[in-house]
Design an enzyme around this catalytic site. Structure first.
Site, PDB file in Angstrom:
ATOM      1  N   THR A 143       0.842  -1.201   0.000  1.00 11.58           N
ATOM      2  CA  THR A 143       0.000   0.000   0.000  1.00 11.58           C
ATOM      3  C   THR A 143       0.879   1.253   0.000  1.00 11.58           C
ATOM      4  OG1 THR A 143      -1.724  -1.165   1.192  1.00 11.58           O
ATOM      5  CG2 THR A 143      -1.772   1.222   1.338  1.00 11.58           C
TER       6      THR A 143
ATOM      7  N   SER B  47       2.110   5.155  -2.197  1.00 12.34           N
ATOM      8  CA  SER B  47       2.360   5.714  -3.524  1.00 12.34           C
ATOM      9  C   SER B  47       3.361   4.876  -4.319  1.00 12.34           C
ATOM     10  CB  SER B  47       2.846   7.160  -3.397  1.00 12.34           C
ATOM     11  OG  SER B  47       4.000   7.231  -2.594  1.00 12.34           O
TER      12      SER B  47
ATOM     13  N   GLY C 258       6.251  -0.748  -0.258  1.00 14.58           N
ATOM     14  CA  GLY C 258       7.125   0.362   0.108  1.00 14.58           C
ATOM     15  C   GLY C 258       7.450   0.347   1.595  1.00 14.58           C
ATOM     16  N   ALA C 259       8.085   1.423   2.055  1.00 15.91           N
ATOM     17  CA  ALA C 259       8.411   1.555   3.476  1.00 15.91           C
ATOM     18  C   ALA C 259       8.566   3.032   3.810  1.00 15.91           C
ATOM     19  CB  ALA C 259       9.705   0.808   3.799  1.00 15.91           C
TER      20      ALA C 259
ATOM     21  N   GLU D 284      -0.397  -5.443   5.918  1.00 13.01           N
ATOM     22  CA  GLU D 284       0.915  -5.542   5.264  1.00 13.01           C
ATOM     23  C   GLU D 284       1.768  -6.597   5.961  1.00 13.01           C
ATOM     24  OE1 GLU D 284       1.239  -0.910   3.709  1.00 13.01           O
ATOM     25  OE2 GLU D 284       2.173  -1.453   5.592  1.00 13.01           O
TER      26      GLU D 284
END
Ligand code: 5RP
Length: 223
Positions: free
Chosen positions: A32, A34, A86-87, A107
């Site tokens: 989840t 951008s 992502g992170a 996640e």
């Protein structure tokens, strides 16, 4: 390149990284945010090379469906070869802080199932010590004040993320001013507080691969 272009570059690099390993019946875990959104957009060009995806949030499920990618319930899927996400921060051990988008619990569940967790991030996310980014903690609503007091005991400054309800119907406390030198211990200590669903430290299950978007290209870091 600006930050968005770096995110786009690592998203494409993640598709290139996993594509040779995919089969027509493969199901991919998708994160989840951008950067994950750019990954979904790039993945959508290869819908004939895999079967579908498991989503880590309702928003991701919707974006996958909008691209014509089949979305499966995790309970109906035997195994996931890859989880791509992502992170908010990553250290050299590929331990992460995640949950800026409040999707940390799902996640963490999808990451736990996947054989290989490929983290995708622009270079600004790489840090020597985790904790500059406030650590998200998902909390059962009635336990919010209790959990906040326990987090203060652990040395943090929790702030209630106003107006945010997670996909699981819970609330988020963002813990500021942590200097995290033993991420696995802090992850376990916070998860042991009654009322905590989970926290955004990914240390017990860190990333296996970090694709880092830098001005000079995408770096591949492995544990
Ligand atoms: C969402 C997350 C995201 O992966 C994290 O916040 C990074 O987001 P972005 O790719 O937009 O920078 O953990 O819960």
């Amino acid at each position: 390149m600006n930050q968005d272009q770096l995110k786009q570059a690592v998203a494409q690099a993640a598709v290139d990284y996993i594509l040779p390993h995919l089969e027509r019946n493969s199901v991919i875990g998708v994160g989840t945010g951008s950067t994950a959104n750019y990954f979904i957009d790039a993945l959508a060009r290869h819908t004939f090379d895999f079967d579908g995806a498991v989503a880590s949030s309702e928003a991701t499920a919707q974006r996958l469906k909008d691209h014509g990618i089949a979305v499966y319930d995790l309970n109906s899927v035997g195994e996931l070869e890859f989880y791509v996400d992502g992170a908010d921060e990553a250290n050299d051990r590929l331990e992460l802080i995640k949950g800026g988008g409040a999707a940390l619990t799902r996640e963490k569940i999808v990451a736990a199932v996947a054989k290989t967790f490929v983290c995708i991030a622009d270079a600004s996310k790489r840090v020597p010590v985790l904790g500059g980014f406030p650590l998200p903690v998902e909390v059962i609503p009635m336990a919010r004040s209790h959990v906040a007091r326990q987090l203060v005991r652990l040395g943090g400054d929790p702030v209630y993320r106003q107006g945010v309800v997670t996909d699981n119907g819970n609330v988020i406390l963002d813990v500021h001013n942590l200097h995290i030198t033993d991420a696995a211990k802090l992850e376990a200590d916070i998860n042991a507080i009654v009322g905590v669903v989970t926290n955004g430290l990914f240390a017990a299950r860190p990333a296996d691969v970090l694709l880092l978007g830098t001005a000079t290209g995408v770096q591949i870091l492995k544990r």
